[in-house]
Design an enzyme around this catalytic site. Structure first.
Site, PDB file in Angstrom:
ATOM      1  N   HIS A 150      -7.997  12.623   4.970  1.00 24.08           N
ATOM      2  CA  HIS A 150      -7.750  12.458   3.564  1.00 24.08           C
ATOM      3  C   HIS A 150      -7.318  10.989   2.851  1.00 24.08           C
ATOM      4  O   HIS A 150      -7.029  11.001   1.659  1.00 24.08           O
ATOM      5  CB  HIS A 150      -7.033  13.844   2.827  1.00 24.08           C
ATOM      6  N   LYS A 171      -7.387   7.360   1.595  1.00 23.30           N
ATOM      7  CA  LYS A 171      -7.989   6.490   0.734  1.00 23.30           C
ATOM      8  C   LYS A 171      -7.288   5.252   0.719  1.00 23.30           C
ATOM      9  O   LYS A 171      -6.287   4.826  -0.202  1.00 23.30           O
ATOM     10  CB  LYS A 171      -7.956   7.115  -0.706  1.00 23.30           C
ATOM     11  N   ASP A 187      -6.141  -8.333   4.932  1.00 21.60           N
ATOM     12  CA  ASP A 187      -5.461  -9.618   5.415  1.00 21.60           C
ATOM     13  C   ASP A 187      -3.888  -9.206   5.691  1.00 21.60           C
ATOM     14  O   ASP A 187      -2.887  -9.945   5.081  1.00 21.60           O
ATOM     15  CB  ASP A 187      -5.515 -10.815   4.443  1.00 21.60           C
TER      16      ASP A 187
END
Length: 175
Positions: free
Chosen positions: A113, A115, A120
Site C-alpha cells: 500500500h 505511495k 535523486d
C-alpha cells in the site's frame, strides 16, 4: 545503472529512524490542489534516479513523466502492488515496460500500500513524495487525498531508497 543509496539495516528489532528536520516541505491536497501536476513537475526535475512504490499506477500524466525521465537518461524503477493487476488496467505498466523502465510486482503482502516516489536520493536535492495519494485519475479528481513533498533531505531519501530496495528484493520482475 546508478546504484541505490542504502541506509542502515532494517529489522523487526530495529528502532524507527529519527532524524533532524531539514530541507523543504510542501503539502498538497486533492481534489483542490493539482497534486498530479506537482508530482509531474518533481519528476521533471529528476537528475539521476526515480524510485516509485505504487499501490495503483494508472495516471497517464505521471506515467508519461516517468517515461520522459527515462528518455532523459534517468534511472527509473517501479514497484507496484501485484494484487491490483487483476482489478485495474495494466496499460500504464505496459507503457513503462515498453520504454525500458523495469517494473516489479510486490506479491509478498496482502496490500503493498505504499505511495512513495524517491527522487535523486544520493544528491543534495534528494526528494521524497509520500502520502495517501494513489497515482490515479480518481485520486486527483474524485478522492480526498494528500501528499508531502520533502525536498533537499538526503538522509530521509536514503532511508526511503533503502526501504524501496528491501521491497524490490522480495518482488517479482515483470517480464
Amino acid at each position: 545503472m546508478a546504484g541505490v543509496l542504502l541506509a542502515p539495516a532494517f529489522g523487526k528489532d530495529a528502532a524507527p529512524a529519527t532524524m533532524a528536520a531539514q530541507g523543504t516541505m510542501q503539502a498538497a491536497f486533492a481534489p483542490w490542489d493539482d497534486v498530479e501536476g506537482l508530482i509531474v513537475d518533481q519528476l521533471g526535475d529528476a537528475r539521476k534516479q526515480v524510485l516509485v512504490q505504487a499501490y495503483l499506477l494508472t495516471s497517464r500524466p505521471i506515467t508519461d513523466a516517468l517515461v520522459q525521465a527515462k528518455k532523459r537518461g534517468i534511472d527509473v524503477r517501479v514497484l507496484v502492488d501485484g494484487g491490483q493487476l487483476d482489478k485495474n488496467s495494466t496499460e500504464r505498466l505496459q507503457q513503462l515496460r515498453a520504454a525500458g523502465v523495469p517494473v516489479w510486482l510486490e506479491t509478498k503482502y496482502r496490500n503493498a500500500h505504499n505511495k512513495v516516489i524517491v527522487i535523486d536520493a544520493a544528491l543534495p536535492s534528494a526528494t521524497v513524495i509520500t502520502g495517501s495519494y494513489n497515482f490515479t485519475w480518481s485520486a486527483q479528481h474524485k478522492n480526498a487525498e494528500n501528499i508531502l513533498v520533502l525536498g533537499k533531505n538526503p538522509p530521509l531519501a536514503a532511508r526511503y531508497a533503502a526501504n524501496w530496495q528491501r521491497h524490490r528484493a522480495d518482488a517479482e520482475v515483470v517480464p
